[in-house]
Design an enzyme around this catalytic site. Structure first.
Site, PDB file in Angstrom:
ATOM      1  N   ASP A   1       0.856  -1.180   0.000  1.00 30.67           N
ATOM      2  CA  ASP A   1       0.000   0.000   0.000  1.00 30.67           C
ATOM      3  C   ASP A   1       0.898   1.238   0.000  1.00 30.67           C
ATOM      4  O   ASP A   1       2.077   1.159   0.339  1.00 30.67           O
ATOM      5  CB  ASP A   1      -0.931   0.012   1.231  1.00 30.67           C
ATOM      6  CG  ASP A   1      -2.211   0.793   0.979  1.00 30.67           C
ATOM      7  OD1 ASP A   1      -3.266   0.173   0.762  1.00 30.67           O
ATOM      8  OD2 ASP A   1      -2.144   2.051   0.955  1.00 30.67           O
TER       9      ASP A   1
ATOM     10  N   GLU B   1     -14.418  -8.483  -8.080  1.00 22.52           N
ATOM     11  CA  GLU B   1     -14.715  -8.940  -6.723  1.00 22.52           C
ATOM     12  C   GLU B   1     -16.181  -8.627  -6.389  1.00 22.52           C
ATOM     13  O   GLU B   1     -16.681  -7.561  -6.710  1.00 22.52           O
ATOM     14  CB  GLU B   1     -13.780  -8.220  -5.731  1.00 22.52           C
ATOM     15  CG  GLU B   1     -13.954  -8.649  -4.302  1.00 22.52           C
ATOM     16  CD  GLU B   1     -13.922 -10.167  -4.140  1.00 22.52           C
ATOM     17  OE1 GLU B   1     -12.927 -10.784  -4.496  1.00 22.52           O
ATOM     18  OE2 GLU B   1     -14.931 -10.731  -3.660  1.00 22.52           O
TER      19      GLU B   1
ATOM     20  N   LYS C   1     -19.661  -7.239 -13.435  1.00 23.15           N
ATOM     21  CA  LYS C   1     -19.538  -6.578 -12.127  1.00 23.15           C
ATOM     22  C   LYS C   1     -20.465  -5.358 -12.046  1.00 23.15           C
ATOM     23  O   LYS C   1     -21.210  -5.181 -11.080  1.00 23.15           O
ATOM     24  CB  LYS C   1     -18.076  -6.172 -11.894  1.00 23.15           C
ATOM     25  CG  LYS C   1     -17.844  -5.342 -10.649  1.00 23.15           C
ATOM     26  CD  LYS C   1     -18.197  -6.082  -9.364  1.00 23.15           C
ATOM     27  CE  LYS C   1     -18.239  -5.129  -8.191  1.00 23.15           C
ATOM     28  NZ  LYS C   1     -18.729  -5.739  -6.966  1.00 23.15           N
TER      29      LYS C   1
ATOM     30  N   ASN D   1     -23.985  -4.990  -9.659  1.00 17.69           N
ATOM     31  CA  ASN D   1     -24.216  -3.915  -8.692  1.00 17.69           C
ATOM     32  C   ASN D   1     -25.418  -3.053  -9.077  1.00 17.69           C
ATOM     33  O   ASN D   1     -26.208  -2.650  -8.230  1.00 17.69           O
ATOM     34  CB  ASN D   1     -22.970  -3.039  -8.543  1.00 17.69           C
ATOM     35  CG  ASN D   1     -22.019  -3.592  -7.484  1.00 17.69           C
ATOM     36  OD1 ASN D   1     -22.288  -4.636  -6.893  1.00 17.69           O
ATOM     37  ND2 ASN D   1     -20.917  -2.916  -7.246  1.00 17.69           N
TER      38      ASN D   1
ATOM     39  N   GLY E   1     -35.315   0.898   3.208  1.00 15.81           N
ATOM     40  CA  GLY E   1     -34.414   1.609   4.117  1.00 15.81           C
ATOM     41  C   GLY E   1     -34.258   3.048   3.679  1.00 15.81           C
ATOM     42  O   GLY E   1     -35.056   3.553   2.880  1.00 15.81           O
TER      43      GLY E   1
ATOM     44  N   CYS F   1     -19.477   1.450  -3.205  1.00 17.08           N
ATOM     45  CA  CYS F   1     -19.614   0.864  -4.548  1.00 17.08           C
ATOM     46  C   CYS F   1     -20.867   1.300  -5.315  1.00 17.08           C
ATOM     47  O   CYS F   1     -20.763   1.821  -6.425  1.00 17.08           O
ATOM     48  CB  CYS F   1     -19.580  -0.655  -4.452  1.00 17.08           C
ATOM     49  SG  CYS F   1     -17.968  -1.269  -3.919  1.00 17.08           S
TER      50      CYS F   1
ATOM     51  N   LYS G   1     -21.119   4.961  -6.987  1.00 15.05           N
ATOM     52  CA  LYS G   1     -20.195   5.221  -8.102  1.00 15.05           C
ATOM     53  C   LYS G   1     -20.411   4.231  -9.251  1.00 15.05           C
ATOM     54  O   LYS G   1     -20.300   4.593 -10.414  1.00 15.05           O
ATOM     55  CB  LYS G   1     -18.745   5.218  -7.616  1.00 15.05           C
ATOM     56  CG  LYS G   1     -18.164   3.845  -7.322  1.00 15.05           C
ATOM     57  CD  LYS G   1     -16.689   3.917  -6.964  1.00 15.05           C
ATOM     58  CE  LYS G   1     -16.126   2.554  -6.563  1.00 15.05           C
ATOM     59  NZ  LYS G   1     -16.112   1.543  -7.613  1.00 15.05           N
TER      60      LYS G   1
ATOM     61  N   ARG H   1     -18.261   5.578   3.747  1.00 14.42           N
ATOM     62  CA  ARG H   1     -18.237   6.212   2.431  1.00 14.42           C
ATOM     63  C   ARG H   1     -19.650   6.200   1.824  1.00 14.42           C
ATOM     64  O   ARG H   1     -20.293   5.169   1.775  1.00 14.42           O
ATOM     65  CB  ARG H   1     -17.249   5.463   1.507  1.00 14.42           C
ATOM     66  CG  ARG H   1     -15.800   5.665   1.918  1.00 14.42           C
ATOM     67  CD  ARG H   1     -14.851   4.897   1.031  1.00 14.42           C
ATOM     68  NE  ARG H   1     -14.850   3.477   1.302  1.00 14.42           N
ATOM     69  CZ  ARG H   1     -14.058   2.581   0.696  1.00 14.42           C
ATOM     70  NH1 ARG H   1     -13.219   2.991  -0.234  1.00 14.42           N
ATOM     71  NH2 ARG H   1     -14.110   1.308   1.006  1.00 14.42           N
TER      72      ARG H   1
END
Ligand SMILES: NC(=O)c1ccc[n+]([C@@H]2O[C@H](COP(=O)([O-])OP(=O)(O)OC[C@H]3O[C@@H](n4cnc5c(N)ncnc54)[C@H](O)[C@@H]3O)[C@@H](O)[C@H]2O)c1
Length: 423
Positions: free
Chosen positions: A31, A147, A200, A204, A249, A256, A259, A324
């Site tokens: 990192d 992922e 991916k 999402n 909710g 994620c 964006k 975030r």
């Protein structure tokens, strides 16, 4: 067993590194954050993620997991380099690939010949080419391996995935990446990079659509006098629909969905397709944040100016410390803009947050409050002492934006209770 470098030790990179070490690979995680690396070298985990501490300590102890500062120090003898760096939203809604490009440029000259660079960050179609260009190496294959883990159950999701997606032009590189998951039982989809990258984003976008859909149905329930809990249950038993992501909710958030939905709209737009459905999903989510804030204002008597609002829950979901794009913070921002004094508690023990007071006790959060707003679905909120809450508050009003609390227990004690989509 293989030698793997993991570039970026955030929620995805650290989970990936710790899990690959757990199943027997030799992993070096890198990192740019010196403090994070120093803590990880001491076995301290910088994020809240169940089980991660044990896996990291196990890897350190067995010598299969090491942490280094700087991507260039991780790749010297690696067979695989996993890119797990951020892909935040750019100014125009598209994904910002600068972190990916920087990381690829750093490792490009240092990678051993025949190494495979694997992109685990969420990136738009065409990014494999971007990485190839930044690497500047013709002897290194680039593979997409998106992922799908969920924060809060990241370790479980990595070790027991619903599927593994591998996108590669070079079939031998795809087979090499697949071999890393030996021992993990899951369907493997080997496809081209564009399809892997689209899977991916589409996944999402679909999950965000389910949440926006049920929030919209909840609004209908409120208008017609139906109960969203029963409606969602009745829908969810249909195996074509399923129960997951049918919980209303305050709206979706996190690092994620916001964006990735906007990036998907942009990807489609750039390719000449107007993704109106997904634009609607984003709009419904923005509306939902306003609807929840409006419920709180209404229970406070029509104005929150100068009034204290107690908030339980700041993270974007339970069992993580990630704030975030948290819907909770967005709702709070609406309240603060209208003059509310917000005092909040979250079990993840966040530090100070500008504009509000963060306390370390749920009862202190509701002291003198006109309304208690439950904004994150932490399970422990269910078991708090309702009488103590009633005694502490200035007025007995609850907006339960997660339909989490025991409504009957609250109304018995004289609370005004407002959930989402309930009669
Ligand atoms: N968080 C999730 O739940 C999740 C799930 C699936 C996919 N993703 C995707 O995975 C990617 C990473 O997400 P995250 O949540 O782990 O991000 P994160 O911000 O938690 O972690 C990213 C890490 O990369 C480091 N970094 C940046 N540039 C670097 C460089 N050049 N060399 C070494 N390290 C560098 C940062 O310091 C940071 O620690 C994103 O594309 C995200 O969309 C995230």
């Amino acid at each position: 067993m293989s030698k793997i470098a993991v570039i970026g030790t955030g929620y995805v990179g650290l989970t990936t590194g710790a899990c690959f070490a757990h199943i027997g690979h030799d992993v070096v995680c890198a990192d740019v954050d010196a403090d994070k690396i120093a803590r990880l070298q001491r076995g301290e985990i910088p994020i809240l993620e169940a089980g991660l501490d044990n896996l990291v300590r196990e890897g350190l102890h067995d010598g299969r997991l090491t942490f280094v500062l700087g991507a260039e120090n991780a790749v010297a003898d690696c067979e695989f380099a996993y890119l797990c760096v951020p892909t935040p939203q750019g100014a125009d809604g598209s994904a910002d690939l600068s972190y990916i490009e920087d990381a690829a440029r750093q490792i490009g000259p240092l990678l051993p010949s025949e190494a495979v660079v694997v992109n685990k960050s969420t990136v738009p179609v065409g990014s494999t080419r971007v990485v190839e260009r930044a690497l500047g190496r013709s002897d290194v294959a680039v593979v997409s391996n998106p992922e799908f883990l969920r924060e809060g159950s990241a370790i479980h999701d990595f070790l027991h995935p619903d599927r593994i997606v591998i996108g590669a032009e070079d079939q031998s590189a795809a087979v090499k990446v697949q071999s890393l998951y030996l021992g993990i039982t899951a369907p493997v989809i080997v496809t081209d990079p564009a399809s892997a990258e689209t899977i991916k984003y589409a996944a999402n976008a679909f999950l965000a659509t389910k949440i926006s859909f049920i929030n919209a149905v909840a609004a209908v329930c409120e208008a017609v006098g139906a109960d969203i809990k029963d409606v969602a249950l009745g829908m969810g038993y249909d195996t074509r629909i399923g129960h997951e992501f049918l919980k209303p909710g305050p709206g979706w958030g996190g690092s994620c969905f916001p964006k990735d939905t906007r990036a998907m709209v942009r990807i489609a737009e750039d390719a000449g397709y107007d993704f109106n459905l997904l634009k609607g999903v984003v709009n419904v989510n923005d509306e939902q944040l306003h609807r929840v804030a409006a419920k709180i204002v209404a229970l406070a008597g029509g104005s929150v100016q100068g009034k204290r609002i107690g908030v339980w829950g700041l993270t974007f979901k339970a069992r993580t410390d990630d704030m975030r794009e948290s819907p909770s913070l967005a709702v709070i921002a609406h309240l603060v803009a209208q003059g509310a004094e917000v005092r909040a508690f979250d079990p993840s023990n966040p530090g100070p947050i500008e504009g509000i007071e963060v306390v370390d006790d749920p009862y202190a959060a509701v002291e003198g409050a006109e309304v208690l707003a439950v904004l994150t679905e932490w399970d422990e909120f269910r078991w708090l002492d309702v009488d103590k809450v009633a005694d502490a508050m200035a007025a007995k009003n609850v907006v339960d934006a997660r339909n989490l609390l025991d409504r009957a227990a609250l109304t018995r004690r004289g609370f005004e209770y407002e959930g989402i989509g309930r009669k």
